[in-house]
Scaffold this active site. Structure first.
Site, PDB file in Angstrom:
ATOM      1  N   CYS A 184       6.529 -15.251  17.847  1.00  0.00           N
ATOM      2  CA  CYS A 184       6.427 -14.022  17.492  1.00  0.00           C
ATOM      3  C   CYS A 184       5.688 -12.837  17.781  1.00  0.00           C
ATOM      4  CB  CYS A 184       6.701 -13.950  15.990  1.00  0.00           C
ATOM      5  SG  CYS A 184       7.884 -14.886  15.032  1.00  0.00           S
ATOM      6  N   HIS A 185       4.487 -13.233  18.100  1.00  0.00           N
ATOM      7  CA  HIS A 185       3.423 -12.100  18.451  1.00  0.00           C
ATOM      8  C   HIS A 185       2.954 -11.713  19.458  1.00  0.00           C
ATOM      9  CE1 HIS A 185       3.370 -11.647  13.947  1.00  0.00           C
ATOM     10  NE2 HIS A 185       3.257 -12.836  13.753  1.00  0.00           N
TER      11      HIS A 185
ATOM     12  N   CYS B 103     -31.285  -4.606  -2.180  1.00  0.00           N
ATOM     13  CA  CYS B 103     -31.488  -5.037  -0.638  1.00  0.00           C
ATOM     14  C   CYS B 103     -30.786  -4.241   0.383  1.00  0.00           C
ATOM     15  CB  CYS B 103     -31.376  -6.702  -0.282  1.00  0.00           C
ATOM     16  SG  CYS B 103     -32.105  -7.815  -1.392  1.00  0.00           S
ATOM     17  N   HIS B 104     -29.672  -3.638   0.220  1.00  0.00           N
ATOM     18  CA  HIS B 104     -29.033  -3.046   1.193  1.00  0.00           C
ATOM     19  C   HIS B 104     -28.256  -1.780   0.815  1.00  0.00           C
ATOM     20  CE1 HIS B 104     -28.434  -7.159   3.141  1.00  0.00           C
ATOM     21  NE2 HIS B 104     -28.191  -7.632   2.041  1.00  0.00           N
TER      22      HIS B 104
ATOM     23  N   CYS C 122       2.173 -16.580   6.808  1.00  0.00           N
ATOM     24  CA  CYS C 122       2.908 -16.865   7.936  1.00  0.00           C
ATOM     25  C   CYS C 122       3.275 -18.289   8.007  1.00  0.00           C
ATOM     26  CB  CYS C 122       2.155 -16.513   9.333  1.00  0.00           C
ATOM     27  SG  CYS C 122       2.695 -15.120   9.899  1.00  0.00           S
TER      28      CYS C 122
ATOM     29  N   CYS D 194     -26.146  -6.139  -4.687  1.00  0.00           N
ATOM     30  CA  CYS D 194     -26.023  -6.070  -3.333  1.00  0.00           C
ATOM     31  C   CYS D 194     -27.306  -4.890  -3.005  1.00  0.00           C
ATOM     32  CB  CYS D 194     -24.899  -5.549  -2.636  1.00  0.00           C
ATOM     33  SG  CYS D 194     -23.376  -6.624  -3.211  1.00  0.00           S
TER      34      CYS D 194
ATOM     35  N   CYS E 183     -25.268 -14.311   0.366  1.00  0.00           N
ATOM     36  CA  CYS E 183     -26.229 -13.293  -0.435  1.00  0.00           C
ATOM     37  C   CYS E 183     -25.836 -13.488  -2.027  1.00  0.00           C
ATOM     38  CB  CYS E 183     -25.700 -11.920  -0.242  1.00  0.00           C
ATOM     39  SG  CYS E 183     -26.657 -11.154   0.900  1.00  0.00           S
TER      40      CYS E 183
END
Lengths: 150, 281
Positions: free
Chosen positions: B200-201, B101-102, B242, B98, B134
């Site tokens: 519930c939420h 490039c970054h 859930c 990674c 990537c």
């Protein structure tokens, strides 16, 4: 000839099974306001068994959502539904049975599961699809326990 | 006698406070990490389903909350370190890592806007999709599974760069239909227990479901380290958990359905701060 054989098998089951009069989930008759007047099994519910089912997380699991002072030895009572202290003074047997069987017949859009209904939410897991959460006798046991909460 | 009475009174007061504390998100706790305060509540969108937005952090116990106050105490940082190692590790046929490039810091501002529409690919992209693109297209490496440790560690490292920035996912334009689909999923009752996310939420956050304090189900803290399984958990893995709890067959991780739900749930927290990697039960 074939129908005779089926009839005799039916008769044999009827004669030998203790649950001969068990009402199938699809055949439950609801009265006014979502009540269910008659026992699902014809066998008296066992309140001691019902008390255990009430707390059992895989069966009744009622305690997940309701406070119940009679089970004070159990930690953590839920706060989602109303307290069940004195519930038998508020509702009669037929109403309580109706709520347990199919809560939506009593309270439209309630979040409470229906404990003796075959068709529930979408995508029910195979393991549970077409099955009720409680058996007819388990439901009668829970009901017998609820009736002690006066 | 007087002493006894006051003890009883204290007991009653403690009980009342105890109940109040369990019934609501904490009103006083402040999330300050290394001297920087991260806001844990925000105003909901006008006309939206929630007037006040609360981070899940506010619903946890004092002990759990404390683990997130210091990155040395936060067990998720073991995995952030793993993510950093992976970031610098050459993998695949192209001889790249990674970091070829970054720099990790380049990704500041990315986490708050994901998931989002990827025009070139013609589909909605979560961070996991970008990471795998990537790997396969630039590095010549194998895809990582959506919720396995390498992926969640990398997602944690990249998300951390945006910690403290407000969630700000787009819900219109090319994702408008996906947003609507996610909303429909949120309100659809599923499983043998016949419940929707909203039961519930939305309707019951702040209430106890047995020993668990229901939150708004906000995802600003993901990936989240759960004490329950001692690892980083992805958003989709949490959705899966859930659904299984209510005895519904979960959608696949990375599926269109879970990406739509991810977008919709993220949008319900627009304005809350990125808290990744958070600590929860």
């Amino acid at each position: 000839m074939r129908s005779l054989a089926i009839a005799s098998i039916g008769a044999a089951i009827f004669a030998t099974s203790a649950f001969a009069t068990e009402v199938a989930p699809d055949s439950v008759t609801f009265g006014e306001g979502g009540t269910v007047a008659t026992s699902l099994t014809g066998v008296a519910g066992d309140p001691a068994s019902g008390r255990k089912l009430f707390a059992n997380r895989k069966l009744g699991n009622c305690l997940a959502c309701h406070v119940n002072s009679e089970l004070s030895e159990q930690q953590f009572h839920g706060e989602i539904g109303p307290s069940l202290d004195g519930v038998a003074s508020r509702y009669d047997e037929a109403k309580l049975r109706g709520i347990l069987v199919n809560s939506k017949m009593s309270f439209e859009d309630t979040m409470m599961p229906s404990f003796y209904r075959l068709k529930n939410g979408a995508r029910t897991m195979k393991k549970f699809d077409g099955k009720t959460i409680l058996t007819a006798q388990q439901l009668e046991d829970v009901l017998a326990y609820l009736k002690t909460l006066k | 006698m007087k002493k006894l009475l006051s003890t009883v009174a204290l007991g009653i007061a403690a009980l009342t406070i105890g109940q109040a504390a369990s019934a609501d998100p904490s009103r006083t706790a402040k999330l300050v990490i290394d001297g920087t305060e991260i806001s844990t509540h925000a105003k909901g969108m006008a006309g939206g389903p929630l007037d006040e937005l609360y981070s899940g952090w506010l619903f946890r116990s004092d002990e759990t909350r404390a683990l997130q106050l210091d990155d040395f105490d936060n067990p998720a940082f073991v995995f952030v370190d793993d993510g950093e190692t992976l970031f610098n590790k050459v993998d695949g046929s192209e001889g790249k890592s990674c970091s070829s490039c970054h720099e990790a810091g380049d990704f500041k501002g990315l986490r708050p806007v994901l998931p989002r529409w990827n025009e070139a690919k013609g589909k909605i992209y979560s961070m996991e999709n970008y990471i795998n693109d990537c790997r396969t297209e630039r590095m010549g490496a194998d895809k990582w599974k959506w919720s396995k440790p390498k992926m969640t560690s990398m997602v944690a490292l990249i998300s951390l760069q945006s910690r403290g920035l407000p969630i700000n996912v787009a819900t219109d334009g090319p994702v408008a239909d996906i947003y609507e689909k996610g909303k429909e999923l949120y309100y659809t009752r599923v499983g043998q227990l016949d419940m929707a996310c909203s039961n519930c939420h939305e309707d019951n956050y702040g209430n106890m479901i047995r020993a668990d304090h229901l939150s708004q189900g906000q995802i600003n803290g993901f990936p989240t380290y759960r004490l329950k399984n001692a690892k980083l958990n992805s958003i989709h893995a949490r959705f899966k958990g859930c659904m299984k709890n209510i005895r519904a067959k979960p959608y696949g991780q990375g599926s269109d359905e879970f990406q739509a739900l991810e977008l919709y749930v993220a949008s319900r927290g627009n304005g809350l701060s990125v808290e990744a990697p958070s600590v929860r039960n």
